[in-house]
Motif scaffolding. Sequence first.
Motif, PDB file in Angstrom:
ATOM      1  N   THR A   1     -44.107  18.617  59.581  1.00  0.00           N
ATOM      2  CA  THR A   1     -45.001  17.462  59.596  1.00  0.00           C
ATOM      3  C   THR A   1     -44.876  16.739  60.928  1.00  0.00           C
TER       4      THR A   1
ATOM      5  N   GLU B   1     -43.771  11.222  55.533  1.00  0.00           N
ATOM      6  CA  GLU B   1     -44.510  10.569  54.463  1.00  0.00           C
ATOM      7  C   GLU B   1     -43.830   9.235  54.198  1.00  0.00           C
TER       8      GLU B   1
ATOM      9  N   ASN C   1     -45.846  17.229  50.021  1.00  0.00           N
ATOM     10  CA  ASN C   1     -46.043  15.790  49.985  1.00  0.00           C
ATOM     11  C   ASN C   1     -47.334  15.439  50.727  1.00  0.00           C
TER      12      ASN C   1
ATOM     13  N   GLN D   1     -48.051  13.924  53.556  1.00  0.00           N
ATOM     14  CA  GLN D   1     -48.136  14.231  54.982  1.00  0.00           C
ATOM     15  C   GLN D   1     -48.156  15.723  55.229  1.00  0.00           C
TER      16      GLN D   1
ATOM     17  N   ARG E   1     -46.460   5.689  48.215  1.00  0.00           N
ATOM     18  CA  ARG E   1     -46.370   6.613  49.340  1.00  0.00           C
ATOM     19  C   ARG E   1     -47.670   6.565  50.126  1.00  0.00           C
TER      20      ARG E   1
ATOM     21  N   ALA F   1     -49.793   8.348  53.865  1.00  0.00           N
ATOM     22  CA  ALA F   1     -49.812   9.315  54.967  1.00  0.00           C
ATOM     23  C   ALA F   1     -51.165   9.248  55.651  1.00  0.00           C
TER      24      ALA F   1
END
Length: 596
Positions: free
Chosen positions: A4, A8, A508, A510, A581, A583
């Motif tokens: 990534t 995240e 996740n 991201q 969360r 992103a």
Amino acid sequence: MSFTTRPELSGTFGMVASTHWIASATGMSILEKGGNAYDAAVATAFVLNVVEPHLNGPLGDLVGMIWPRGEEAPTAVCGQGTAPAGATIAHYRSEGLELVPGSGLLATVIPGAFDALMLILRDHGTMGLEDVLVPAIGYAENGHPMLPQVASSISGLADFFSDEWPSSAQVWLKGGSAPRAGERFANPDLARTWTRLLKETAAIADRNERIEAARDCFYRGFVAEAIQTYLGDACVMDATGERRRGVLSAQDMAGWRAGFEPAIAGSYGQWSLWKCGPWTQGPVLLQALNMLEGTGIADADPRGPEFVHWVTEALKLAFADREAYYGDPDHFDIPLSTLLSKDYAAQRREMIGTTASHDMRPGTIDGYEGLARAAIERSGMAAIVGDGPGIGEPTMAHLTSRRGDTVHFDIVDRWGNMISATPSGGWLQSSPVIPGLGMPLNSRAQMFWLTEGLPTSLAPGRRPRTTLTPSMALSPDGRRLAFGTPGGDQQDQWQLSFFLRLADHDMNLQEAIDAPLFHTGHLQASFYPRQFKPGHLLVEPAFSEETIGVLRSKGHNIEVSAPWAAGRLTAVSQDSGGIFRGAATPRLMQAYAIGR
């Protein structure tokens, strides 16, 4: 773990993710002051108008979904204005047109974005009008760093603005010159418009009544009057290279209101998903998921050729149905229950082969056969493209010759209120600035066809079938998710890959955003000149050479983009334990998620 570009984000207070860091910071500042997600959304949207004016504006459109805490399902927000009373096929044909131009005054529908924001603020926000407008006024009056993409858009049109759209030259060409990337740029006319709106409503103490007064100022007061005055005399060049007058009137604006309506529900495995209705392209995502369910897609490598092939072929079929059957359900009988049924999806799934289709293949629905035939005929049309501005939708121009996009944001607050919204239209490169207001009109009417009898035929009072399409979802473990992206016809394509990587591969937010993206042009484009590219498939170079080679061998007409060139996804979520969360994409180096 997948690579990534950023972590995240996670926290317990709230998350804001948008396509510009200043807008994300503005939204987060509203949450910090005690506002909820809807207050933050309105402030974020007004700042996006200022810092990304080549991508959206107050006279544009907004499609959103809200998910207030405690409610079982989201609600759709329709900030998509309708065609004016004078927007008839006969009138446009009398102007020598076969397509609605991609720019200029005949491309305009009633502006919808501002009223949608006021509706959200009035019914679901907690703050006052001044609270949500002051940040945008500050950036419009005092300036903000000019994005390279904005500077490039203005520079490429500087001569045209000076020669043909002098009201635009006054706003975008300070001292007669295009702004430089990174320099401080202000739009004092826009600041004065919002300041006047606040002054004209300042004596109203009641919060809701003041918001209603602002709606009146915009649609029945000085904003509508300025638009009417300008359009009374304006005859400007459009994408065909000819000069034409518009048909929008103050009376059109006075009679229109944004609204709420039920979101459209779908499912994938144990996931629940929601999209806006068939006046958007949103059901495409639900149709594609229905087709992919049960194919074994969940076991395919999300970076591999089988994943890309299956997703692309399902999208081709869903977009063929979009072209044949989608439109404004208030004006046309849309067979949505059939299109979204699992039985229909099973029939369509059988049409997906091991090689790439190069044909337009809408499904056959009893009583609608003529619409399917018409969609196939349109896919073979030869559009005549002029030399004027605004050719094509600015969203994908960073992959060709002109830069631009739409905008998007997702927000969740400490109480669990959630919103996903995609403002667009009112691009500086598609319509001249209304003198004194500092903002141009939209060009959404180009979604319509100048052919009678279609769900997307131009008609007064009808919503164009917009490409704007935010998403919300609920996971089997109770996680709530809001996500979306700019991108015209590509929006649901990129969102589909993103969602499948979350649902089937445990990435996740991201990771799913940063994974390589792809999309097909094998669809009837929504934007002038309405091109259809049989077998086309664009892939980012982050896919392996082996994957790209296998896709070529399957018959896909491969276009490899520049690195990090497709999609501007953002997302936020809240799990059952209260963890938030967020992103945002690194693509174009503008979008940011902020939260704590």
